[in-house]
Design an enzyme around this catalytic site. Structure first.
Site, PDB file in Angstrom:
ATOM      1  N   ARG A 125       0.819  -1.212   0.000  1.00 41.03           N
ATOM      2  CA  ARG A 125       0.000   0.000   0.000  1.00 41.03           C
ATOM      3  C   ARG A 125       0.851   1.259   0.000  1.00 41.03           C
ATOM      4  O   ARG A 125       0.304   2.355  -0.052  1.00 41.03           O
ATOM      5  CB  ARG A 125      -0.842   0.054   1.273  1.00 41.03           C
ATOM      6  CG  ARG A 125      -1.931  -0.960   1.364  1.00 41.03           C
ATOM      7  CD  ARG A 125      -3.186  -0.467   0.709  1.00 41.03           C
ATOM      8  NE  ARG A 125      -4.242  -0.112   1.598  1.00 41.03           N
ATOM      9  CZ  ARG A 125      -5.174  -0.969   2.042  1.00 41.03           C
ATOM     10  NH1 ARG A 125      -5.122  -2.228   1.751  1.00 41.03           N
ATOM     11  NH2 ARG A 125      -6.149  -0.536   2.773  1.00 41.03           N
ATOM     12  N   ARG A 174     -18.711  -3.268   8.381  1.00 39.04           N
ATOM     13  CA  ARG A 174     -17.376  -2.931   8.893  1.00 39.04           C
ATOM     14  C   ARG A 174     -17.376  -1.570   9.567  1.00 39.04           C
ATOM     15  O   ARG A 174     -17.980  -0.626   9.072  1.00 39.04           O
ATOM     16  CB  ARG A 174     -16.375  -2.928   7.728  1.00 39.04           C
ATOM     17  CG  ARG A 174     -15.657  -4.249   7.591  1.00 39.04           C
ATOM     18  CD  ARG A 174     -14.839  -4.369   6.346  1.00 39.04           C
ATOM     19  NE  ARG A 174     -13.875  -3.299   6.126  1.00 39.04           N
ATOM     20  CZ  ARG A 174     -12.989  -3.318   5.136  1.00 39.04           C
ATOM     21  NH1 ARG A 174     -12.945  -4.354   4.304  1.00 39.04           N
ATOM     22  NH2 ARG A 174     -12.136  -2.335   4.954  1.00 39.04           N
TER      23      ARG A 174
HETATM   24  P1  AP5 Z   1      -8.655  -3.420   3.584  1.00 37.39           P
HETATM   25  O1  AP5 Z   1      -9.521  -4.416   4.202  1.00 37.39           O
HETATM   26  O2  AP5 Z   1      -7.589  -3.867   2.664  1.00 37.39           O
HETATM   27  O3  AP5 Z   1      -9.608  -2.352   2.932  1.00 37.39           O
HETATM   28  P2  AP5 Z   1      -9.497  -1.528   1.559  1.00 37.39           P
HETATM   29  O4  AP5 Z   1      -8.304  -1.612   0.733  1.00 37.39           O
HETATM   30  O5  AP5 Z   1      -9.835  -0.169   2.004  1.00 37.39           O
HETATM   31  O6  AP5 Z   1     -10.421  -2.236   0.647  1.00 37.39           O
HETATM   32  P3  AP5 Z   1     -11.813  -2.733   0.946  1.00 37.39           P
HETATM   33  O7  AP5 Z   1     -11.742  -4.039   1.660  1.00 37.39           O
HETATM   34  O8  AP5 Z   1     -12.638  -1.652   1.569  1.00 37.39           O
HETATM   35  O9  AP5 Z   1     -12.386  -2.883  -0.515  1.00 37.39           O
HETATM   36  P4  AP5 Z   1     -12.116  -3.952  -1.637  1.00 37.39           P
HETATM   37  O10 AP5 Z   1     -11.425  -3.272  -2.775  1.00 37.39           O
HETATM   38  O11 AP5 Z   1     -11.511  -5.199  -1.117  1.00 37.39           O
HETATM   39  O12 AP5 Z   1     -13.622  -4.188  -2.072  1.00 37.39           O
HETATM   40  P5  AP5 Z   1     -14.599  -5.424  -1.795  1.00 37.39           P
HETATM   41  O13 AP5 Z   1     -14.224  -6.568  -2.654  1.00 37.39           O
HETATM   42  O14 AP5 Z   1     -14.797  -5.660  -0.343  1.00 37.39           O
HETATM   43  O15 AP5 Z   1      -7.945  -2.530   4.708  1.00 37.39           O
HETATM   44  C1  AP5 Z   1      -8.631  -2.030   5.812  1.00 37.39           C
HETATM   45  C2  AP5 Z   1      -7.677  -1.232   6.685  1.00 37.39           C
HETATM   46  O16 AP5 Z   1      -6.611  -2.083   7.161  1.00 37.39           O
HETATM   47  C3  AP5 Z   1      -6.958  -0.062   5.993  1.00 37.39           C
HETATM   48  O17 AP5 Z   1      -7.723   1.115   5.977  1.00 37.39           O
HETATM   49  C4  AP5 Z   1      -5.702   0.053   6.849  1.00 37.39           C
HETATM   50  O18 AP5 Z   1      -5.964   0.730   8.046  1.00 37.39           O
HETATM   51  C5  AP5 Z   1      -5.370  -1.391   7.182  1.00 37.39           C
HETATM   52  N1  AP5 Z   1      -4.469  -2.018   6.198  1.00 37.39           N
HETATM   53  C6  AP5 Z   1      -4.731  -3.108   5.424  1.00 37.39           C
HETATM   54  N2  AP5 Z   1      -3.683  -3.393   4.647  1.00 37.39           N
HETATM   55  C7  AP5 Z   1      -2.738  -2.476   4.918  1.00 37.39           C
HETATM   56  C8  AP5 Z   1      -1.431  -2.232   4.413  1.00 37.39           C
HETATM   57  N3  AP5 Z   1      -0.887  -3.004   3.463  1.00 37.39           N
HETATM   58  N4  AP5 Z   1      -0.746  -1.191   4.922  1.00 37.39           N
HETATM   59  C9  AP5 Z   1      -1.254  -0.400   5.890  1.00 37.39           C
HETATM   60  N5  AP5 Z   1      -2.489  -0.566   6.405  1.00 37.39           N
HETATM   61  C10 AP5 Z   1      -3.229  -1.599   5.913  1.00 37.39           C
HETATM   62  O19 AP5 Z   1     -15.945  -4.795  -2.421  1.00 37.39           O
HETATM   63  C11 AP5 Z   1     -16.599  -3.706  -1.790  1.00 37.39           C
HETATM   64  C12 AP5 Z   1     -18.126  -3.923  -1.883  1.00 37.39           C
HETATM   65  O20 AP5 Z   1     -18.529  -3.834  -3.248  1.00 37.39           O
HETATM   66  C13 AP5 Z   1     -18.608  -5.294  -1.406  1.00 37.39           C
HETATM   67  O21 AP5 Z   1     -19.848  -5.118  -0.821  1.00 37.39           O
HETATM   68  C14 AP5 Z   1     -18.717  -6.127  -2.697  1.00 37.39           C
HETATM   69  O22 AP5 Z   1     -19.677  -7.156  -2.597  1.00 37.39           O
HETATM   70  C15 AP5 Z   1     -19.133  -5.068  -3.705  1.00 37.39           C
HETATM   71  N6  AP5 Z   1     -18.578  -5.278  -5.042  1.00 37.39           N
HETATM   72  C16 AP5 Z   1     -17.316  -5.705  -5.358  1.00 37.39           C
HETATM   73  N7  AP5 Z   1     -17.163  -5.730  -6.696  1.00 37.39           N
HETATM   74  C17 AP5 Z   1     -18.339  -5.306  -7.235  1.00 37.39           C
HETATM   75  C18 AP5 Z   1     -18.800  -5.109  -8.591  1.00 37.39           C
HETATM   76  N8  AP5 Z   1     -18.005  -5.355  -9.638  1.00 37.39           N
HETATM   77  N9  AP5 Z   1     -20.082  -4.653  -8.768  1.00 37.39           N
HETATM   78  C19 AP5 Z   1     -20.909  -4.401  -7.683  1.00 37.39           C
HETATM   79  N10 AP5 Z   1     -20.514  -4.562  -6.383  1.00 37.39           N
HETATM   80  C20 AP5 Z   1     -19.253  -5.023  -6.174  1.00 37.39           C
END
Ligand code: AP5
Length: 217
Positions: free
Chosen positions: A88, A160
């Site tokens: 990240r 979440r």
């Molecule tokens: P993390 O859990 O990694 O969160 P994020 O990167 O913010 O990503 P999300 O999980 O929110 O989204 P995603 O892209 O995975 O989407 P998803 O598939 O769930 O990190 C959380 C926290 O941890 C960070 O803020 C930080 O504090 C810490 N952290 C983690 N890694 C770190 C690192 N390397 N360094 C530092 N800190 C770190 O999809 C989202 C939603 O949309 C779901 O409901 C899904 O069903 C829906 N959806 C998905 N695709 C589609 C589509 N094509 N059409 C319609 N709906 C869809």
């Protein structure tokens, strides 16, 4: 196959990483899931990570890199992995290169999921996740078979803590400042593959799988 998922919060990295892991029989390594589990178990690392996660900030690099290195050294990662949420920052990306170099392996592709900001906000509001296995659902776009219950493991689905609008804004800011420079980093290494993430989940998945089948080195 060794894959990195890149894209802003809510782009669908976790959703697609899970599918890629199944398709290619490799583990999904999600730093977000690792931290959420540690928070749930109230470990020392979890307590530290929680402070940052709840405010939408990235957890400090030194904590994250150690965890990922340890995870990559487990035997199930020998045949490959899909990294979801790591790296990240540029520091994390450079450290990952060093870790993989020591192991004599390299990243095959970086999947960069492109989505519009409005799309992302709508995805957060409808997201429900499984506290136990980390599976992610959407009440409209990807609903579980039984409302509120995880299809994969039967446990309860929750919203979440960091999906609150103010925290989401901070997470998007952190992405712009600290993570988006990785796009150029991986472009310069000829690893970046842009994928249109605005389409339905299965269509996005098909684009990724098609490209990975052709791109694997
Ligand atoms: P993390 O859990 O990694 O969160 P994020 O990167 O913010 O990503 P999300 O999980 O929110 O989204 P995603 O892209 O995975 O989407 P998803 O598939 O769930 O990190 C959380 C926290 O941890 C960070 O803020 C930080 O504090 C810490 N952290 C983690 N890694 C770190 C690192 N390397 N360094 C530092 N800190 C770190 O999809 C989202 C939603 O949309 C779901 O409901 C899904 O069903 C829906 N959806 C998905 N695709 C589609 C589509 N094509 N059409 C319609 N709906 C869809």
């Amino acid at each position: 196959m060794r894959i990195i998922m890149l894209g802003p919060p809510g782009a669908g990295k976790g959703t697609q990483a899970r599918k890629i892991a199944e398709e290619f029989h490799i583990p999904q390594i999600s730093t977000g899931d690792i931290f959420r589990r540690a928070v749930e178990e109230n470990t020392a690392m979890g307590k530290k990570a929680k402070e940052y996660m709840d405010s939408g900030m990235l957890v400090p690099d030194d904590i994250v890199v150690g965890i990922v290195e340890e995870r990559l050294n487990k035997p199930d990662a020998d045949a490959g992995f899909v990294l979801d949420g790591f790296p990240r920052t540029l520091y994390q990306a450079e450290r990952l290169e060093q870790i993989l170099e020591k192991k004599g392996v390299h990243i095959d592709a970086v999947i960069n999921i492109l989505v519009q900001r409005e799309t992302v906000i709508e995805r957060f509001t409808g997201r429900r996740v499984c506290q136990v296995c980390g599976a992610s659902y959407h009440i409209k776009y990807n609903p579980p078979k039984k409302p509120g219950v995880c299809d994969a493991c039967g446990n309860k689905l929750i919203t979440r803590h960091d999906d609150e609008l103010e925290t989401v804004k901070k997470r998007l800011e952190e992405y712009e400042q600290k993570t988006s420079p990785l796009i150029e980093f991986y472009k310069s290494r000829h690893l970046l593959i842009d994928i249109d993430g605005n389409k339905p989940i299965d269509e996005v998945n098909k684009s990724i799988v098609d490209v990975l089948r052709g791109e694997t080195k």
